[in-house]
Motif scaffolding. Structure first.
Motif, short mmCIF file in Angstrom:
data_model
loop_
_atom_site.label_atom_id
_atom_site.label_comp_id
_atom_site.label_asym_id
_atom_site.label_seq_id
_atom_site.Cartn_x
_atom_site.Cartn_y
_atom_site.Cartn_z
N VAL A 1 52.01 6.02 69.62
CA VAL A 1 53.38 6.47 69.31
C VAL A 1 53.30 7.63 68.32
O VAL A 1 53.95 8.68 68.51
N ASN B 1 52.35 11.02 69.62
CA ASN B 1 53.39 11.75 70.35
C ASN B 1 54.49 12.28 69.44
O ASN B 1 55.41 12.95 69.90
N ASP C 1 64.48 -1.78 74.44
CA ASP C 1 63.69 -0.60 74.82
C ASP C 1 64.44 0.71 74.58
O ASP C 1 63.86 1.68 74.10
N GLU C 2 65.76 0.72 74.91
CA GLU C 2 66.46 2.00 74.79
C GLU C 2 66.63 2.41 73.32
O GLU C 2 66.62 3.59 72.99
N LYS D 1 63.23 3.66 72.17
CA LYS D 1 63.00 5.00 72.72
C LYS D 1 63.77 6.05 71.90
O LYS D 1 63.26 7.11 71.56
N LYS D 2 65.02 5.70 71.57
CA LYS D 2 65.85 6.64 70.80
C LYS D 2 65.20 6.93 69.45
O LYS D 2 65.09 8.08 69.02
N GLN E 1 62.01 6.55 68.65
CA GLN E 1 60.76 7.31 68.85
C GLN E 1 61.06 8.78 69.12
O GLN E 1 60.39 9.67 68.59
N ASP E 2 62.11 9.04 69.90
CA ASP E 2 62.46 10.45 70.19
C ASP E 2 62.87 11.20 68.93
O ASP E 2 62.76 12.42 68.86
N LYS F 1 57.55 -1.35 68.41
CA LYS F 1 56.73 -0.16 68.69
C LYS F 1 57.27 1.06 67.96
O LYS F 1 57.47 2.13 68.54
#
Ligand code: AMP
Length: 346
Positions: A10, A13, A77-78, A81-82, A84-85, A109
């Motif tokens: 993670v 990225n 998950d969403e 993801k948000k 992490q972005d 994560k």
């Protein structure tokens, strides 16, 4: 080991020029947001609807808000993801494990500045005391209902937290009477008579040093107010209401640092790299000046909220206003400058 590699992936990225510091809207969030801004980071507040109104008063400290309906939604998950972005590093605090649950917390994560496994140990009262003992830190004696004893004890019921759910008893008979049928998983500890002191440490993997950044006393209801009443039958209770600043006799500080060092060393057996960042040892100092530690917190404690402008100790290291929140952000900054981000994240 799986989750460690996933965190590494993670981070690899992440856009290192746009790291954001995130926190759940509770506990010491304001201090963490304030400190992050002072160090030049953008911030992300993760909040449920009930908290939005209050934190909106501090919108100058908040760059982005991630809305969730319940705290546990952070594990979806969403939402992950948000975050992490947005290149978010979360700073976990005392409410985080409680709100999101340890299962989700351990596997989340998202990189954390702070520990996962040490916070897991903290959440289990027996493992917690065992950890302190194995570190070589003096702890209160413990008693079991299998033995006879006549000592003054504090009884900690399962699930008790923030000082709630404790009672005082004198000897086994009194304990049994007060417990009734409620005997499973209780911890019966020597009630240590003395003055309480709670030490705020910061371990820096980058500077390879342990700092003491503050000390406080918790103000607890009604134990801390019973002296105002005529002698009565009111039972003391230990619900934390707030925190009072403290400085310690300087001659006690070497011992305090020694116990902090022992703690840091022991954490290397629990988690990759051991603890990074804030932790607290909670103690009673007896009249022979020995220190007995009855509890630890493997993360930032609310008592650090006293020192948003630095403490008498933080000035000795930094010569500028350095709250615990700001110290966390400073460590992330130092790690980024040295290309060592992974070393301070868990
Ligand atoms: P804790 O939740 O373990 O931090 O404890 C809450 C409060 O209970 C502490 O801040 C102390 O005032 C009191 N306390 C807990 N354990 C002990 C002990 N072994 N001896 C004396 N006081 C204690």
């Amino acid at each position: 080991m799986e989750e460690i590699d996933e965190i590494k992936e993670v981070i690899s990225n992440y856009d290192k020029d746009n790291i954001r510091i995130g926190v759940l809207a509770s506990h010491s969030a304001l201090q963490i947001l304030h400190g992050a801004k002072k160090e030049g980071f953008e911030t992300v507040l993760i909040t449920i609807p009930e908290r939005e109104g209050f934190y909106a008063n501090f919108r100058h400290l908040i760059d982005k808000v991630v809305h969730i309906n319940t705290w546990k939604e952070i594990c979806r998950d969403e939402v992950i993801k948000k975050l992490q972005d947005l290149n978010v590093i979360i700073v976990p605090h005392g409410s985080m494990v409680e709100y999101v649950g340890s299962e989700c917390f351990l596997d989340l994560k998202i990189p954390l500045f702070g520990s996962r496994k040490i916070m897991e140990v903290e959440a289990d009262p027996r493992r917690k005391m065992q950890f302190l003992r194995s570190a070589g830190i003096p702890t209160p004696r413990e008693f079991s209902l299998e033995e006879d004893f006549d000592d003054l004890v504090i009884v900690k019921l399962p699930g008790a937290k923030g000082g709630r759910g404790y009672f005082i008893a004198k000897g086994k008979r009194d304990v049994v009477k007060k417990l009734g049928n409620n005997r499973r998983d209780v911890i019966i500890q020597e009630y240590v008579v003395g003055a309480r002191a709670y030490y705020h440490y910061f371990y820096s993997p980058i500077l390879e040093r342990l700092e003491i950044l503050g000390i406080d006393i918790r103000y607890e209801s009604n134990a801390d107010s019973l002296g105002r009443l005529p002698k009565s039958d009111i039972e003391p209770s230990f619900t934390v209401i707030g925190n009072i600043p403290m400085v310690l006799r300087e001659s006690l500080l070497p011992k305090v640092m020694d116990y902090g060092d022992k703690f840091v060393k022991a954490t290397t057996n629990v988690e990759r790299g051991g603890i990074a960042g804030p932790f607290c040892l909670e103690s009673v100092v007896k009249d022979d000046l020995s220190i007995v530690v009855f509890e630890f917190s493997g993360r930032i404690v609310a008592g650090t909220n006293l020192y948003i402008n630095g403490s008498p100790y933080s000035w000795l290291y930094w010569d500028e206003p350095m709250s615990m929140g700001r110290r966390i952000a400073r460590e992330i900054k130092l790690a980024l400058e040295r290309d060592r981000l992974y070393d301070v994240l868990r």
